[in-house]
Design a protein around this motif. Structure first.
Motif, short mmCIF file in Angstrom:
data_model
loop_
_atom_site.label_atom_id
_atom_site.label_comp_id
_atom_site.label_asym_id
_atom_site.label_seq_id
_atom_site.Cartn_x
_atom_site.Cartn_y
_atom_site.Cartn_z
N MET A 1 0.84 -1.21 0.00
CA MET A 1 0.00 0.00 0.00
C MET A 1 0.87 1.26 0.00
N PHE A 2 1.88 1.30 0.90
CA PHE A 2 2.80 2.43 0.92
C PHE A 2 4.16 1.92 0.45
N ALA A 3 5.03 2.86 0.05
CA ALA A 3 6.38 2.46 -0.30
C ALA A 3 6.97 1.72 0.89
N VAL A 14 14.94 7.82 3.65
CA VAL A 14 14.34 8.99 4.29
C VAL A 14 12.82 8.83 4.21
N ARG A 15 12.16 9.29 5.27
CA ARG A 15 10.70 9.18 5.34
C ARG A 15 10.13 10.51 4.85
N LEU A 16 9.33 10.45 3.79
CA LEU A 16 8.88 11.69 3.14
C LEU A 16 7.36 11.74 3.01
N PHE A 17 6.84 12.96 2.97
CA PHE A 17 5.44 13.13 2.61
C PHE A 17 5.22 14.53 2.05
N PHE A 18 4.21 14.65 1.17
CA PHE A 18 3.75 15.95 0.69
C PHE A 18 2.65 16.43 1.61
N LEU A 51 2.04 20.92 13.26
CA LEU A 51 0.68 20.69 12.73
C LEU A 51 0.68 20.87 11.21
N HIS A 52 0.03 19.96 10.49
CA HIS A 52 0.02 20.01 9.02
C HIS A 52 -1.11 19.16 8.49
N LEU A 53 -1.33 19.25 7.20
CA LEU A 53 -2.28 18.37 6.52
C LEU A 53 -1.51 17.54 5.50
N THR A 54 -1.48 16.24 5.67
CA THR A 54 -0.78 15.38 4.72
C THR A 54 -1.58 15.28 3.41
N LEU A 55 -0.87 15.41 2.29
CA LEU A 55 -1.49 15.23 0.97
C LEU A 55 -1.19 13.84 0.43
N ARG A 56 0.08 13.42 0.58
CA ARG A 56 0.47 12.10 0.09
C ARG A 56 1.65 11.63 0.93
N PHE A 57 1.45 10.55 1.67
CA PHE A 57 2.54 9.95 2.45
C PHE A 57 3.33 9.06 1.50
N LEU A 58 4.66 9.22 1.46
CA LEU A 58 5.49 8.46 0.52
C LEU A 58 6.22 7.32 1.20
N ARG A 95 -6.34 5.52 17.37
CA ARG A 95 -6.39 6.44 18.52
C ARG A 95 -5.87 7.83 18.16
N ILE A 96 -6.29 8.30 16.99
CA ILE A 96 -5.93 9.65 16.54
C ILE A 96 -7.13 10.57 16.71
N ALA A 97 -6.91 11.71 17.38
CA ALA A 97 -7.93 12.76 17.43
C ALA A 97 -7.56 13.77 16.36
N PRO A 133 -8.99 14.01 4.02
CA PRO A 133 -8.24 15.14 4.59
C PRO A 133 -8.45 15.24 6.10
N HIS A 134 -7.36 15.23 6.85
CA HIS A 134 -7.47 15.38 8.31
C HIS A 134 -6.17 15.94 8.87
N ILE A 135 -6.30 16.62 10.00
CA ILE A 135 -5.14 17.16 10.70
C ILE A 135 -5.08 16.48 12.06
N THR A 136 -4.01 15.74 12.30
CA THR A 136 -3.89 15.02 13.57
C THR A 136 -3.56 16.01 14.68
N LEU A 137 -4.43 16.02 15.70
CA LEU A 137 -4.25 16.95 16.82
C LEU A 137 -3.69 16.25 18.05
N ALA A 138 -3.97 14.96 18.19
CA ALA A 138 -3.43 14.20 19.33
C ALA A 138 -3.36 12.73 18.96
N ARG A 139 -2.37 12.06 19.53
CA ARG A 139 -2.23 10.61 19.35
C ARG A 139 -2.44 9.93 20.70
N ARG A 140 -2.66 8.65 20.64
CA ARG A 140 -2.98 7.85 21.85
C ARG A 140 -4.17 8.47 22.58
N ARG A 173 10.16 14.77 14.03
CA ARG A 173 10.75 16.07 13.71
C ARG A 173 10.62 16.22 12.20
N TYR A 174 10.18 17.39 11.75
CA TYR A 174 9.92 17.59 10.32
C TYR A 174 10.83 18.66 9.74
N GLN A 175 11.28 18.40 8.52
CA GLN A 175 12.15 19.35 7.81
C GLN A 175 11.56 19.54 6.41
P1 2AM Z 1 -1.53 10.73 10.54
O1 2AM Z 1 -1.33 12.04 11.23
O2 2AM Z 1 -2.95 10.39 10.28
O3 2AM Z 1 -0.78 9.62 11.23
C1 2AM Z 1 3.68 11.96 8.68
O4 2AM Z 1 3.72 10.72 9.29
C2 2AM Z 1 2.32 12.24 8.12
O5 2AM Z 1 1.98 11.26 7.13
C3 2AM Z 1 1.20 12.22 9.14
O6 2AM Z 1 0.34 13.32 8.89
C4 2AM Z 1 0.50 10.93 8.90
O7 2AM Z 1 -0.87 10.91 9.10
C5 2AM Z 1 0.73 10.72 7.41
N1 2AM Z 1 0.63 9.30 7.07
C6 2AM Z 1 -0.22 8.77 6.16
N2 2AM Z 1 -0.05 7.46 6.06
C7 2AM Z 1 0.92 7.12 6.91
C8 2AM Z 1 1.55 5.88 7.27
N3 2AM Z 1 1.23 4.73 6.71
N4 2AM Z 1 2.49 5.92 8.22
C9 2AM Z 1 2.84 7.09 8.81
N5 2AM Z 1 2.31 8.28 8.51
C10 2AM Z 1 1.35 8.30 7.57
#
Ligand code: 2AM
Length: 183
Positions: A1-3, A14-18, A51-58, A95-97, A133-140, A173-175
């Protein structure tokens, strides 16, 4: 499903996303939503500066992919758009809010499709899940019965970014590796 964990000859990846990255005003509004979500659901609040909105996780890709990804992103001609975040969600399975947007504007869907084309052209795995489209505000988070309706938050996107994520014990940490305008 993902790379899936691509490595270069030196065994590095390297772990990348748009993503869309908020401007200071949007970040301030998201900070308030984050405090609200944390008070409601507990867990670990997202650091405000991340805080961000992921477009495409690579996923994990070889560092040599960065230059061609940036070149391809620079060739994207996508329209600017406004996205309305209209609900707070708590997903039990991970468990993502998060803040969610019920409607995906056509230019956002087009941008996500363009990024998918870029990923496929570079030989990365295709994304099979529908884009949410979602913005993760809290985990666990501890999800309750009811999710409150927050004030509607409008995000006008004028550019998009490629981000490198480094996972740390204290959180990711994001760059930013590149930023490209929307038209
Ligand atoms: P999430 O906040 O819903 O976990 C960096 O990890 C960003 O890529 C996060 O916004 C994350 O979304 C998103 N993402 C999408 N698919 C992912 C995956 N399989 N593993 C980790 N992060 C993913």
């Amino acid at each position: 499903m993902f790379a899936a964990g691509e490595l270069d000859e030196a065994g590095e990846s390297v772990r990348l996303f748009f993503a869309l990255w908020p401007d200071p005003a949007m970040r301030a509004a998201l900070a308030e939503a984050t405090r609200y979500a944390h008070a409601l659901y507990g867990g670990r609040a997202t650091r405000i500066d991340t805080l961000h909105l992921t477009l495409r996780f690579l996923g994990d890709v070889a560092p040599a992919r960065i230059a061609p990804l940036c070149a391809a992103a620079a060739g994207i001609r996508a329209r600017a758009f406004t996205l309305a975040f209209d609900h707070m969600d708590c997903w039990r399975h991970n468990r993502i809010a998060c803040l969610g947007a019920s409607e995906t504007p056509a230019p956002l869907a087009e941008l996500v499709a363009e990024l998918e084309t870029v990923a496929i052209a570079l030989g990365l795995s295709s994304q099979t899940r529908p884009y949410r489209p979602h913005i993760t505000l809290a985990r666990r988070a501890t999800c309750g019965q009811e999710n409150p309706a927050p004030q509607k938050l409008l995000w006008t996107a004028r550019d998009f970014v490629l981000v490198r994520s480094s996972l740390r014990a204290t959180g990711a940490r994001y760059q930013q590796l590149g930023r490209w305008p929307l038209l």
